[in-house]
Design a protein around this motif. Structure first.
Motif, short mmCIF file in Angstrom:
data_model
loop_
_atom_site.label_atom_id
_atom_site.label_comp_id
_atom_site.label_asym_id
_atom_site.label_seq_id
_atom_site.Cartn_x
_atom_site.Cartn_y
_atom_site.Cartn_z
N ALA A 16 0.84 -1.21 0.00
CA ALA A 16 0.00 0.00 0.00
C ALA A 16 0.87 1.25 0.00
O ALA A 16 0.60 2.21 -0.73
N PHE A 17 1.91 1.24 0.80
CA PHE A 17 2.83 2.38 0.86
C PHE A 17 3.49 2.59 -0.51
O PHE A 17 3.55 3.71 -1.02
N PHE A 19 2.51 1.67 -3.46
CA PHE A 19 1.55 2.14 -4.45
C PHE A 19 1.36 3.65 -4.35
O PHE A 19 1.39 4.36 -5.37
N GLN A 20 1.17 4.15 -3.13
CA GLN A 20 0.96 5.59 -2.94
C GLN A 20 2.19 6.40 -3.36
O GLN A 20 2.06 7.46 -3.98
N GLU A 21 3.37 5.91 -3.04
CA GLU A 21 4.60 6.62 -3.40
C GLU A 21 4.79 6.67 -4.92
O GLU A 21 5.15 7.71 -5.47
N LYS A 23 2.44 6.35 -7.19
CA LYS A 23 1.35 7.19 -7.73
C LYS A 23 1.71 8.67 -7.59
O LYS A 23 1.54 9.45 -8.54
N GLN A 24 2.24 9.07 -6.44
CA GLN A 24 2.66 10.47 -6.24
C GLN A 24 3.81 10.82 -7.19
O GLN A 24 3.84 11.93 -7.74
N GLU A 27 2.42 11.45 -10.65
CA GLU A 27 1.75 12.75 -10.74
C GLU A 27 2.76 13.89 -10.73
O GLU A 27 2.61 14.87 -11.46
N SER A 73 11.21 8.19 -0.79
CA SER A 73 10.27 7.11 -0.51
C SER A 73 10.90 6.07 0.41
O SER A 73 10.26 5.62 1.37
N TRP A 77 9.69 5.28 4.32
CA TRP A 77 9.32 3.93 4.73
C TRP A 77 10.18 3.46 5.91
O TRP A 77 9.68 2.91 6.89
#
Length: 135
Positions: A16-17, A19-21, A23-24, A27, A73, A77
């Motif tokens: 989950a972590f 994926f968010q990193e 994705k950011q 963007e 990232s 973590w």
């Protein structure tokens, strides 16, 4: 049995972590995301050949936003996983890593490689999504 459930929880948290990193990063980097993906894929080799400390120092000194994003990232973590290692003054990741014991260094290396594996999978997936959307 409890250990297996805990391991799944840790792995899911890492996924989950990651994926968010990623994705950011996608963007924020936009047209440079392909470079980011390439660098995420190269990081495990850099770590295995040169060691975690050297690989992180390489990322830390690079001027490009892609490597700096990967470094941030990993730092984020590791601070979540090992908050006590960063001291009260919120030390820099490379500073912490070069001062680890041999056992901790191996643990941190394995944890970083596991995180990068998830980041690579998600970066590959997001690039493929873009390619399919462009068709």
């Amino acid at each position: 049995m409890g250990t297996k459930v805990q391991r799944v929880g840790i792995e899911n948290g890492r996924a989950a972590f990651a994926f968010q990193e990623v994705k950011q990063a996608k963007e924020g980097l936009k047209e440079n995301f392909e470079n980011y993906r390439s660098y995420v894929k190269k990081m495990p080799s850099l770590i295995q050949v040169n060691g975690l400390g050297q690989a992180l120092a390489f990322c830390f000194q690079k001027k490009g936003r892609e490597y700096r994003s990967i470094y941030r990232s990993i730092a984020k973590w590791m601070k979540e996983q090992f908050p006590g290692q960063f001291g009260k003054e919120d030390m820099e990741l490379v500073e912490v890593v070069v001062n680890l014991s041999s056992a901790d260094y191996r643990l941190w290396t394995m944890e970083t490689l596991a995180l990068l594996d998830w980041m690579r999978k998600f970066a590959d997936g997001m690039v493929k999504d873009d390619a399919e959307a462009a068709k």
